[in-house]
Design a protein around this motif. Structure first.
Motif, PDB file in Angstrom:
ATOM      1  N   LEU A  78     -13.850 -29.606 -16.139  1.00  0.00           N
ATOM      2  CA  LEU A  78     -13.137 -28.463 -16.702  1.00  0.00           C
ATOM      3  C   LEU A  78     -12.935 -27.386 -15.640  1.00  0.00           C
ATOM      4  N   GLN A  79     -11.824 -26.653 -15.745  1.00  0.00           N
ATOM      5  CA  GLN A  79     -11.489 -25.609 -14.775  1.00  0.00           C
ATOM      6  C   GLN A  79     -11.106 -24.335 -15.521  1.00  0.00           C
ATOM      7  N   LEU A  80     -11.921 -23.296 -15.372  1.00  0.00           N
ATOM      8  CA  LEU A  80     -11.640 -21.984 -15.942  1.00  0.00           C
ATOM      9  C   LEU A  80     -10.835 -21.139 -14.964  1.00  0.00           C
ATOM     10  N   GLU A  81     -10.127 -20.149 -15.494  1.00  0.00           N
ATOM     11  CA  GLU A  81      -9.444 -19.195 -14.637  1.00  0.00           C
ATOM     12  C   GLU A  81     -10.476 -18.382 -13.863  1.00  0.00           C
ATOM     13  N   VAL A  82     -10.159 -18.070 -12.605  1.00  0.00           N
ATOM     14  CA  VAL A  82     -11.097 -17.345 -11.754  1.00  0.00           C
ATOM     15  C   VAL A  82     -10.673 -15.891 -11.610  1.00  0.00           C
ATOM     16  N   GLN A  83     -11.616 -15.072 -11.137  1.00  0.00           N
ATOM     17  CA  GLN A  83     -11.420 -13.637 -11.089  1.00  0.00           C
ATOM     18  C   GLN A  83     -10.308 -13.232 -10.116  1.00  0.00           C
ATOM     19  N   SER A  84     -10.389 -13.697  -8.868  1.00  0.00           N
ATOM     20  CA  SER A  84      -9.439 -13.280  -7.839  1.00  0.00           C
ATOM     21  C   SER A  84      -9.670 -14.142  -6.609  1.00  0.00           C
ATOM     22  N   PRO A  85      -8.721 -14.136  -5.646  1.00  0.00           N
ATOM     23  CA  PRO A  85      -8.987 -14.854  -4.394  1.00  0.00           C
ATOM     24  C   PRO A  85     -10.216 -14.333  -3.668  1.00  0.00           C
ATOM     25  N   ALA A  86     -10.485 -13.020  -3.813  1.00  0.00           N
ATOM     26  CA  ALA A  86     -11.655 -12.449  -3.141  1.00  0.00           C
ATOM     27  C   ALA A  86     -12.952 -12.837  -3.835  1.00  0.00           C
ATOM     28  N   GLY A 121     -10.096 -24.791 -19.678  1.00  0.00           N
ATOM     29  CA  GLY A 121     -11.453 -24.781 -19.169  1.00  0.00           C
ATOM     30  C   GLY A 121     -12.524 -24.540 -20.207  1.00  0.00           C
ATOM     31  N   TYR A 122     -12.133 -24.163 -21.427  1.00  0.00           N
ATOM     32  CA  TYR A 122     -13.100 -23.986 -22.516  1.00  0.00           C
ATOM     33  C   TYR A 122     -12.446 -24.464 -23.819  1.00  0.00           C
ATOM     34  N   PRO A 123     -12.490 -25.772 -24.105  1.00  0.00           N
ATOM     35  CA  PRO A 123     -11.760 -26.347 -25.234  1.00  0.00           C
ATOM     36  C   PRO A 123     -12.546 -26.318 -26.541  1.00  0.00           C
ATOM     37  N   PHE A 124     -13.150 -25.161 -26.863  1.00  0.00           N
ATOM     38  CA  PHE A 124     -13.983 -25.024 -28.055  1.00  0.00           C
ATOM     39  C   PHE A 124     -13.540 -23.788 -28.832  1.00  0.00           C
ATOM     40  N   PRO A 154     -20.924 -25.747 -26.352  1.00  0.00           N
ATOM     41  CA  PRO A 154     -21.882 -24.997 -25.531  1.00  0.00           C
ATOM     42  C   PRO A 154     -21.379 -23.574 -25.303  1.00  0.00           C
ATOM     43  N   PHE A 155     -22.300 -22.631 -25.200  1.00  0.00           N
ATOM     44  CA  PHE A 155     -21.882 -21.266 -24.873  1.00  0.00           C
ATOM     45  C   PHE A 155     -23.082 -20.486 -24.349  1.00  0.00           C
ATOM     46  N   GLY A 156     -22.767 -19.348 -23.764  1.00  0.00           N
ATOM     47  CA  GLY A 156     -23.751 -18.336 -23.413  1.00  0.00           C
ATOM     48  C   GLY A 156     -23.240 -16.997 -23.900  1.00  0.00           C
ATOM     49  N   ALA A 157     -24.148 -16.062 -24.138  1.00  0.00           N
ATOM     50  CA  ALA A 157     -23.765 -14.735 -24.633  1.00  0.00           C
ATOM     51  C   ALA A 157     -24.466 -13.665 -23.817  1.00  0.00           C
ATOM     52  N   GLY A 158     -23.848 -12.503 -23.782  1.00  0.00           N
ATOM     53  CA  GLY A 158     -24.463 -11.351 -23.130  1.00  0.00           C
ATOM     54  C   GLY A 158     -23.755 -10.085 -23.558  1.00  0.00           C
TER      55      GLY A 158
END
Length: 305
Positions: A78-86, A121-124, A154-158
């Motif tokens: 799976l591939q999630l969107e990323v924050q930035s090139p930096a 990237g998150y098919p849930f 699956p997940f995490g929370a904060g």
């Protein structure tokens, strides 16, 4: 047919209890403001602005970062969107910019909620709600997550509150006194785990110039099962407590924030899992269809003399 448009004004909900005022932003469900009289207990942000440093954000379906946004589940890459090139990592989940709605409202409590729809990237699919209860000396937040899909999820929370104890200038958090319940630190490099863990001494004392961006676990808990963080400064003392649904805590002293925000408050983040948990498989919560998870944390205050 007349042309109509969606509502564009910032939307939020406000609670009061004694001198305490809580404002929940319905864009992202974030804790935008918590004040007690003249004391801004949370270092928040103005209405209608992009929350700087993820202030007050609800972090679902993962907190913190996932390296390069890549992970695998049930044999699927799976591939999630990323924050930035930096900063090429997926960060702090999917909910911080989407609308939330009010499910229930009373004089001193409110429940806000939204849905985590399947994403690249998150098919849930998850339902998420946060119950806020305010008294004159305490805020209690209960996060609830339910799997509304047809497969295990699956997940995490904060959550990401920045605690303020009276600093008014950059660097002012250094004057605060801090006690943390963590006994083990997850070592990071560039915000990502190195694989190393080491002992952590929670009696920090005066923060001074110490830079903190530290995930902690093996939390010391009182007889009631809750772990407690204490932060004291010129404005008063704060106690953030978290129940056993939160085995992790991250503390961040704002060293990478810009001028005007730099080291003025301390982010204290209850988390169910550490950074990169999706990829590393550490402490993920997995819900069967229809199953739910609940975790509660609270923030109490005592103004200074």
């Amino acid at each position: 047919m007349p042309h109509t448009w969606p509502e564009t004004a910032p939307t939020e909900v406000e609670l009061t209890a004694g001198d305490a005022v809580l404002v929940v932003d319905l864009r992202g469900g974030a804790l935008r403001r918590l004040a007690v009289g003249d004391w801004e207990v949370l270092d928040g942000y103005p209405a209608g602005t992009v929350l700087p440093g993820w202030r007050g954000a609800v972090l679902l379906p993962w907190p913190n970062r996932i390296r390069d946004g890549r992970w695998s589940w049930d044999g699927e890459d799976l591939q999630l969107e990323v924050q930035s090139p930096a900063e090429p990592h997926a960060i702090h989940g999917l909910l911080s910019w989407q609308p939330w709605s009010v499910l229930d409202r009373a004089d001193r409590s409110v429940t806000v909620a939204t849905t985590v729809e399947p994403h690249p990237g998150y098919p849930f699919r998850l339902a998420a709600a946060v119950d806020h209860a305010l008294t004159a000396d305490r805020l209690t937040c209960t996060v609830r997550v339910r799997n509304t899909g047809d497969r295990p999820a699956p997940f995490g929370a904060g959550m990401h509150p920045y605690l303020s104890v009276g600093a008014t200038v950059d660097g002012g958090i250094g004057d605060a006194e801090l006690t943390l319940p963590g006994r083990t630190e997850l070592v990071l490099d560039g915000g990502m785990p190195t694989g190393e863990r080491r002992p952590f001494a929670g009696a920090v004392g005066r923060i001074g110039e110490r830079a903190l961006d530290t995930p902690l676990t093996d939390l010391d808990r009182d007889a009631d099962g809750w772990a407690r963080v204490r932060l004291a400064g010129a404005a008063g003392e704060l106690e953030l407590a978290l129940d056993d649904a939160w085995p992790w805590l991250q503390v961040y002293s704002g060293d990478t924030l810009p001028a005007g925000q730099w080291r003025r408050s301390l982010a204290v983040e209850p988390m169910t899992c550490p950074p990169n948990a999706f990829a590393d498989g550490v402490d993920l919560v997995v819900l069967e269809p229809g199953e739910q998870w609940t975790g509660t944390w609270s923030l109490a205050w005592a103004p200074g003399a």
